[in-house]
Design a protein around this motif. Sequence first.
Motif, PDB file in Angstrom:
ATOM      1  N   UNK B 114     -48.127  40.526 -60.339  1.00  0.00           N
ATOM      2  CA  UNK B 114     -48.233  40.957 -58.946  1.00  0.00           C
ATOM      3  C   UNK B 114     -49.648  41.475 -58.719  1.00  0.00           C
ATOM      4  N   UNK B 115     -50.298  41.031 -57.640  1.00  0.00           N
ATOM      5  CA  UNK B 115     -51.565  41.651 -57.215  1.00  0.00           C
ATOM      6  C   UNK B 115     -51.289  42.348 -55.887  1.00  0.00           C
ATOM      7  N   UNK B 116     -51.280  43.667 -55.905  1.00  0.00           N
ATOM      8  CA  UNK B 116     -50.842  44.449 -54.749  1.00  0.00           C
ATOM      9  C   UNK B 116     -51.904  44.474 -53.644  1.00  0.00           C
ATOM     10  N   UNK B 117     -51.401  44.529 -52.411  1.00  0.00           N
ATOM     11  CA  UNK B 117     -52.275  44.719 -51.249  1.00  0.00           C
ATOM     12  C   UNK B 117     -51.986  46.088 -50.655  1.00  0.00           C
ATOM     13  N   UNK B 118     -53.038  46.869 -50.422  1.00  0.00           N
ATOM     14  CA  UNK B 118     -52.868  48.231 -49.913  1.00  0.00           C
ATOM     15  C   UNK B 118     -53.463  48.435 -48.525  1.00  0.00           C
ATOM     16  N   UNK B 119     -54.076  47.411 -47.970  1.00  0.00           N
ATOM     17  CA  UNK B 119     -54.710  47.547 -46.660  1.00  0.00           C
ATOM     18  C   UNK B 119     -54.589  46.204 -45.947  1.00  0.00           C
ATOM     19  N   UNK B 120     -54.887  46.217 -44.657  1.00  0.00           N
ATOM     20  CA  UNK B 120     -54.821  44.968 -43.904  1.00  0.00           C
ATOM     21  C   UNK B 120     -55.786  43.940 -44.486  1.00  0.00           C
ATOM     22  N   UNK B 121     -56.955  44.428 -44.916  1.00  0.00           N
ATOM     23  CA  UNK B 121     -57.932  43.509 -45.524  1.00  0.00           C
ATOM     24  C   UNK B 121     -57.369  42.903 -46.807  1.00  0.00           C
ATOM     25  N   UNK B 122     -56.689  43.734 -47.617  1.00  0.00           N
ATOM     26  CA  UNK B 122     -56.051  43.225 -48.842  1.00  0.00           C
ATOM     27  C   UNK B 122     -55.006  42.159 -48.515  1.00  0.00           C
ATOM     28  N   UNK B 123     -54.224  42.425 -47.439  1.00  0.00           N
ATOM     29  CA  UNK B 123     -53.157  41.487 -47.069  1.00  0.00           C
ATOM     30  C   UNK B 123     -53.768  40.140 -46.690  1.00  0.00           C
ATOM     31  N   UNK B 124     -54.814  40.202 -45.860  1.00  0.00           N
ATOM     32  CA  UNK B 124     -55.457  38.941 -45.437  1.00  0.00           C
ATOM     33  C   UNK B 124     -56.035  38.207 -46.629  1.00  0.00           C
ATOM     34  N   UNK B 125     -56.697  38.942 -47.495  1.00  0.00           N
ATOM     35  CA  UNK B 125     -57.313  38.326 -48.676  1.00  0.00           C
ATOM     36  C   UNK B 125     -56.229  37.746 -49.589  1.00  0.00           C
ATOM     37  N   UNK B 126     -55.136  38.484 -49.758  1.00  0.00           N
ATOM     38  CA  UNK B 126     -54.061  38.016 -50.628  1.00  0.00           C
ATOM     39  C   UNK B 126     -53.417  36.742 -50.099  1.00  0.00           C
ATOM     40  N   UNK B 127     -53.141  36.710 -48.791  1.00  0.00           N
ATOM     41  CA  UNK B 127     -52.542  35.505 -48.200  1.00  0.00           C
ATOM     42  C   UNK B 127     -53.496  34.323 -48.312  1.00  0.00           C
ATOM     43  N   UNK B 128     -54.781  34.596 -48.086  1.00  0.00           N
ATOM     44  CA  UNK B 128     -55.774  33.535 -48.208  1.00  0.00           C
ATOM     45  C   UNK B 128     -55.782  32.997 -49.642  1.00  0.00           C
ATOM     46  N   UNK B 129     -55.689  33.894 -50.610  1.00  0.00           N
ATOM     47  CA  UNK B 129     -55.735  33.454 -51.999  1.00  0.00           C
ATOM     48  C   UNK B 129     -54.484  32.667 -52.370  1.00  0.00           C
ATOM     49  N   UNK B 130     -53.323  33.081 -51.843  1.00  0.00           N
ATOM     50  CA  UNK B 130     -52.096  32.317 -52.086  1.00  0.00           C
ATOM     51  C   UNK B 130     -52.264  30.895 -51.553  1.00  0.00           C
ATOM     52  N   UNK B 131     -52.813  30.774 -50.340  1.00  0.00           N
ATOM     53  CA  UNK B 131     -53.031  29.441 -49.770  1.00  0.00           C
ATOM     54  C   UNK B 131     -53.979  28.626 -50.638  1.00  0.00           C
ATOM     55  N   UNK B 132     -55.085  29.258 -51.060  1.00  0.00           N
ATOM     56  CA  UNK B 132     -56.059  28.553 -51.897  1.00  0.00           C
ATOM     57  C   UNK B 132     -55.424  28.134 -53.218  1.00  0.00           C
ATOM     58  N   UNK B 133     -54.640  29.025 -53.812  1.00  0.00           N
ATOM     59  CA  UNK B 133     -53.967  28.717 -55.084  1.00  0.00           C
ATOM     60  C   UNK B 133     -53.059  27.507 -54.918  1.00  0.00           C
TER      61      UNK B 133
END
Lengths: 92, 411
Positions: B114-133
């Motif tokens: 799990x790579x946790x997101x703690x802020x809106x910026x983290x959430x956006x970055x995490x979703x972007x990375x999931x898409x890229x993955x």
Amino acid sequence: MLSIPCPWCGFRDEIEFGYGGQAHVSYPAQPSTVDDGDWAAYLFFRDNPKGWFAERWMHRAGCQRWFNVVRHTVTYQILVSYPPGVPRPDVG
Amino acid sequence: MSRERAVTARLPEQPDFLWAEAEPKPSYDVVVVGAGGHGLATAYYLAMNHGITNVAVVERGWLGGGNMARNTTIIRSNYLRKESAGIYEHALKLWEGLEAGLDCEVAFSQRGVLNLAHSLADVREGRRRVNANQLNGIDAQWLTPPEVQKVAPILNISSDVRYPVLGATFQPRAGIAKHDWVAWGYARAAHALGVDLIQGCAVLGVLREGDRVVGVETERGPIRAGRVALAAAGHSSVVTASLGLALPLQSYPLQALVSELLEQVLDTVVMSNAVHVYVSQAHKGELVMGAGIDSFLGYGQRGSFSVIENQMAAAIELFPIFSRAHVLRTWGGIVDVTPDASPIVGLTPYSGLYINCGWGTGGFKATPGIGWVFADTIAHDRPHPLAVPFSLSRFDSGALVDEHGAAAVAH
């Protein structure tokens, strides 16, 4: 934790400071004439010695001023700190 | 019979040594500098995949005793860039067959990360990375806070904390392995194929004739080599200094710690880039936690306790039950960090000299993949296709593989 001698505030704990990497790295004097290799050297290549190293610190939680330190990268011993703009003392 | 003798009689037999110590020969086809995971895997694949068995692995300390013994054993491939996905996913696929390949247990456990997101910026970055993955063929999912808690029930997902959990990326195929078993497995397999393993033999410099590297100078004398392959991690700059070859590396202390042995409470890996802590529970039961790097250049294999304190503060907020655990040991390794947080793999300005360095805080997970790719690069004297983006020359051309902001802050 390092105990770092700020030239203006004296010895303080490391958590009060920010690190600035290698000291005495000058911006290219004539940027328009610098080629790719020299830009790469300026932007990305820094000394990485196992031994004495002149480096920059900033007293972030204190006087907020930059200064230089000569520190050993294995023992972490600090020999001297000095204000920016001063040449590296002949130590280490 | 005395009680003492009865106890002694129950002790197991001393195991056979997995490999034999070698004395350096005057010359080899390939000398690998550094008997960490990368160096040992490189030697193994040189012998296994390319039939190059006249190989020595030369080690300053003891085998697998540097960063290979000091990392937090996390294995994953959910990096942002396709170049990184290429090398790390190649490694993960090799991990999946490693125990069979080496005929050796390495306790590889695909328990997910799990790579946790703690802020809106983290959430956006995490979703972007999931898409890229997903575009790169890597298993990745976005989990909401309740889904995160299903994976890791002891995680505090309440909203009234300093770093609330707003979601997480999840890679189910990620996991952990026992790092020293990996080193020993590669060492045993490489030795069985004829590779010489030479410990306690520091490389003092690189020997060259003109622009050609012809061997290494060691504290036990010179060793000639057709090809020299550097896998010296945090000490790479020290080894290349004798050549005047500058590398864009900075060596920093990176600390980690373990708790005492506890009941199993966490069966996945949890990472948080924003608060710089990553946690897993080893097979034996220790909680294994890593921190961010210390701020200053250092080769001392130790860092400042303030880094550990910050890491513990974050860990206890995320996992309240950890407040009852004790820190048993802390230690540091020396990690070689590049300006773009991606490794440097490939050829050098000197013919016969190959480099593999700059893995920073994340080299363990790449062990089988980079061994494979680096061996292929050395055998064919050209970068393996997966190594092409990681050339030393990218710092001149500007074609950086920037993994700093996205995926590689914590490894």
